[in-house]
Design a protein around this motif. Structure first.
Motif, mmCIF file in Angstrom:
data_model
loop_
_atom_site.group_PDB
_atom_site.id
_atom_site.type_symbol
_atom_site.label_atom_id
_atom_site.label_comp_id
_atom_site.label_asym_id
_atom_site.label_seq_id
_atom_site.Cartn_x
_atom_site.Cartn_y
_atom_site.Cartn_z
ATOM 1 N N ALA A 50 38.681 48.828 -8.345
ATOM 2 C CA ALA A 50 37.512 49.335 -7.624
ATOM 3 C C ALA A 50 37.926 50.597 -6.869
ATOM 4 C CB ALA A 50 36.999 48.283 -6.653
ATOM 5 N N ARG A 51 37.023 51.529 -6.783
ATOM 6 C CA ARG A 51 37.355 52.803 -6.140
ATOM 7 C C ARG A 51 37.632 52.598 -4.656
ATOM 8 N NH1 ARG A 51 35.511 58.619 -7.733
ATOM 9 N NH2 ARG A 51 37.024 59.689 -6.434
ATOM 10 N N GLY A 52 38.706 53.198 -4.184
ATOM 11 C CA GLY A 52 39.069 53.091 -2.779
ATOM 12 C C GLY A 52 38.206 54.002 -1.919
ATOM 13 N N PRO A 53 38.048 53.664 -0.645
ATOM 14 C CA PRO A 53 37.247 54.502 0.256
ATOM 15 C C PRO A 53 37.994 55.777 0.627
ATOM 16 C CG PRO A 53 38.248 52.725 1.486
ATOM 17 C CD PRO A 53 38.600 52.491 0.047
ATOM 18 N N ARG A 54 37.288 56.680 1.267
ATOM 19 C CA ARG A 54 37.871 57.915 1.783
ATOM 20 C C ARG A 54 37.513 58.036 3.261
ATOM 21 N NH1 ARG A 54 39.430 57.314 -2.823
ATOM 22 N NH2 ARG A 54 39.811 58.973 -4.353
ATOM 23 N N LEU A 55 38.299 58.802 3.982
ATOM 24 C CA LEU A 55 37.994 59.067 5.384
ATOM 25 C C LEU A 55 36.760 59.949 5.485
ATOM 26 C CD1 LEU A 55 41.625 59.747 6.660
ATOM 27 C CD2 LEU A 55 40.272 57.662 6.966
ATOM 28 N N SER A 56 35.999 59.771 6.542
ATOM 29 C CA SER A 56 34.782 60.560 6.737
ATOM 30 C C SER A 56 35.119 61.958 7.248
ATOM 31 C CB SER A 56 33.856 59.865 7.743
ATOM 32 O OG SER A 56 34.423 59.954 9.043
ATOM 33 N N PHE A 57 34.157 62.850 7.140
ATOM 34 C CA PHE A 57 34.309 64.218 7.649
ATOM 35 C C PHE A 57 34.719 64.211 9.122
ATOM 36 C CE2 PHE A 57 32.878 68.052 9.691
ATOM 37 C CZ PHE A 57 33.163 69.064 8.782
ATOM 38 N N ASP A 58 34.020 63.412 9.916
ATOM 39 C CA ASP A 58 34.284 63.405 11.354
ATOM 40 C C ASP A 58 35.667 62.866 11.710
ATOM 41 O OD1 ASP A 58 31.871 64.565 11.973
ATOM 42 O OD2 ASP A 58 30.829 62.644 12.210
ATOM 43 N N ASN A 65 47.440 60.675 -13.416
ATOM 44 C CA ASN A 65 47.861 59.919 -12.251
ATOM 45 C C ASN A 65 49.161 60.531 -11.742
ATOM 46 O OD1 ASN A 65 47.400 57.643 -10.410
ATOM 47 N ND2 ASN A 65 49.333 56.897 -11.213
ATOM 48 N N SER A 66 49.139 61.005 -10.514
ATOM 49 C CA SER A 66 50.343 61.598 -9.935
ATOM 50 C C SER A 66 51.162 60.525 -9.243
ATOM 51 C CB SER A 66 49.972 62.701 -8.938
ATOM 52 O OG SER A 66 49.097 62.197 -7.952
ATOM 53 N N MET A 67 52.480 60.726 -9.182
ATOM 54 C CA MET A 67 53.331 59.732 -8.541
ATOM 55 C C MET A 67 54.557 60.380 -7.921
ATOM 56 S SD MET A 67 55.038 57.789 -11.821
ATOM 57 C CE MET A 67 53.680 57.938 -12.949
ATOM 58 N N SER A 68 54.939 59.811 -6.792
ATOM 59 C CA SER A 68 56.177 60.230 -6.143
ATOM 60 C C SER A 68 57.158 59.073 -6.050
ATOM 61 C CB SER A 68 55.876 60.789 -4.739
ATOM 62 O OG SER A 68 55.189 59.839 -3.966
ATOM 63 N N GLY A 69 56.857 57.960 -6.679
ATOM 64 C CA GLY A 69 57.718 56.778 -6.628
ATOM 65 C C GLY A 69 58.849 56.854 -7.635
ATOM 66 N N PHE A 70 59.785 57.774 -7.372
ATOM 67 C CA PHE A 70 60.941 57.923 -8.256
ATOM 68 C C PHE A 70 62.080 58.577 -7.490
ATOM 69 C CE2 PHE A 70 58.788 61.948 -8.543
ATOM 70 C CZ PHE A 70 59.764 62.899 -8.785
ATOM 71 N N ASP A 71 63.244 58.509 -8.068
ATOM 72 C CA ASP A 71 64.458 59.073 -7.480
ATOM 73 C C ASP A 71 64.585 60.527 -7.933
ATOM 74 O OD1 ASP A 71 67.037 59.830 -6.809
ATOM 75 O OD2 ASP A 71 68.023 58.187 -7.860
ATOM 76 N N LYS A 114 33.629 61.702 -9.313
ATOM 77 C CA LYS A 114 33.667 60.555 -10.228
ATOM 78 C C LYS A 114 34.996 60.444 -10.960
ATOM 79 C CE LYS A 114 28.763 59.783 -10.874
ATOM 80 N NZ LYS A 114 27.651 59.621 -11.840
ATOM 81 N N ALA A 115 35.899 61.389 -10.732
ATOM 82 C CA ALA A 115 37.213 61.341 -11.383
ATOM 83 C C ALA A 115 38.046 60.216 -10.775
ATOM 84 C CB ALA A 115 37.922 62.675 -11.217
ATOM 85 N N ARG A 116 38.864 59.602 -11.591
ATOM 86 C CA ARG A 116 39.707 58.497 -11.140
ATOM 87 C C ARG A 116 41.148 58.726 -11.578
ATOM 88 N NH1 ARG A 116 37.266 53.680 -10.082
ATOM 89 N NH2 ARG A 116 39.302 53.289 -9.129
ATOM 90 N N SER A 117 42.071 58.172 -10.827
ATOM 91 C CA SER A 117 43.466 58.157 -11.234
ATOM 92 C C SER A 117 43.689 56.923 -12.095
ATOM 93 C CB SER A 117 44.385 58.109 -10.010
ATOM 94 O OG SER A 117 44.286 59.307 -9.273
ATOM 95 N N HIS A 118 44.318 57.125 -13.234
ATOM 96 C CA HIS A 118 44.499 56.042 -14.204
ATOM 97 C C HIS A 118 45.950 55.588 -14.265
ATOM 98 C CE1 HIS A 118 40.581 55.765 -16.350
ATOM 99 N NE2 HIS A 118 40.414 56.932 -15.764
ATOM 100 N N ARG A 119 46.128 54.282 -14.400
ATOM 101 C CA ARG A 119 47.467 53.711 -14.580
ATOM 102 C C ARG A 119 47.606 53.023 -15.940
ATOM 103 N NH1 ARG A 119 50.714 53.358 -10.359
ATOM 104 N NH2 ARG A 119 51.739 51.501 -11.163
ATOM 105 N N SER A 120 46.500 52.885 -16.653
ATOM 106 C CA SER A 120 46.505 52.288 -17.994
ATOM 107 C C SER A 120 45.848 53.278 -18.949
ATOM 108 C CB SER A 120 45.731 50.970 -18.003
ATOM 109 O OG SER A 120 46.353 50.035 -17.144
ATOM 110 N N TRP A 121 46.356 53.300 -20.173
ATOM 111 C CA TRP A 121 46.000 54.379 -21.092
ATOM 112 C C TRP A 121 45.573 53.843 -22.453
ATOM 113 C CZ3 TRP A 121 46.051 58.793 -18.440
ATOM 114 C CH2 TRP A 121 46.796 58.807 -17.259
ATOM 115 N N THR A 122 44.693 54.583 -23.101
ATOM 116 C CA THR A 122 44.382 54.299 -24.497
ATOM 117 C C THR A 122 45.521 54.860 -25.342
ATOM 118 O OG1 THR A 122 43.224 56.381 -24.931
ATOM 119 C CG2 THR A 122 41.927 54.578 -23.938
#
Length: 196
Positions: A182-190, A144-150, A16-24
């Motif tokens: 909305a939460r994005g899907p994940r790949l299945s086990f198979d 929220n982790s990010m690699s979009g930087f120099d 149920k954990a989510r990555s956040h881009r907006s903060w209180t």
């Protein structure tokens, strides 16, 4: 024998954990950041050498040093987050080998092979950054982790004249749930796993 943690804890850390881009506007104290490190530092790394280094960027003055090196879409996230962590690694992490792994001195093994040393530093600092995310969630923070930087720019701005190199960034705080996608899907086990 170990026993599974409660399902509520699994939900908090993963399902149920989510990555956040907006903060209180709720701040994150330095005491909480210290506690965060004290929790995550016990997670495993290669021969216990823990190459990651963490720079907790909190003030607007220091955040401004980051902005020129961020992808445009990441600027507002860093600006609004209470904390942005620069997860870096020490290229000479092996200088702590005798102290951190007294069972066997691996100093020369890493010192004499720059490729193995570099790969180990990058791989294990990535692991430690992931541990930091899990520890943050365990302490009630959002991330929220990010690699979009120099990387080279960040290294010049923050680590000039040192043996530190940036790996990735992670914002920390208390996320604004009302602005989640909305939460994005994940790949299945198979799709990604196999038994052999």
């Amino acid at each position: 024998m170990r026993y599974p943690i409660p399902n509520e804890s699994i939900e908090l850390l993963f399902t149920k954990a989510r990555s956040h881009r907006s903060w209180t506007e709720h701040p994150v104290s330095q005491e909480t950041l210290r506690e965060l490190y004290e929790v995550m530092k016990w997670a495993p790394t290669s021969v216990n050498l823990a190459p990651a280094r963490f720079v907790f960027v909190q003030t607007e003055l220091v955040k401004e040093k980051l902005y020129p090196y961020l992808m445009d879409s990441n600027v507002e996230q860093v600006k609004s987050a209470p904390v942005t962590v620069i997860i870096a690694y020490d290229e000479k992490f092996y200088t702590n080998a005798k102290r951190l792994y007294p069972a066997y001195d691996t100093t020369d093994y890493f010192k004499n092979d720059p490729k193995i040393s570099s790969d180990t530093a990058f791989r294990n600092s990535s692991l430690q950054g992931a541990y930091l995310i899990m520890a943050a969630r365990a302490l009630g923070l959002d991330t929220n982790s990010m690699s979009g930087f120099d990387n080279a720019g960040v290294d010049k701005a923050f680590f000039a004249g040192t043996d530190l190199k940036s790996n990735f960034l992670c914002t920390l705080g208390y996320g604004d749930d009302s602005k989640l996608f909305a939460r994005g899907p994940r790949l299945s086990f198979d799709e990604v796993c196999q038994f052999i």
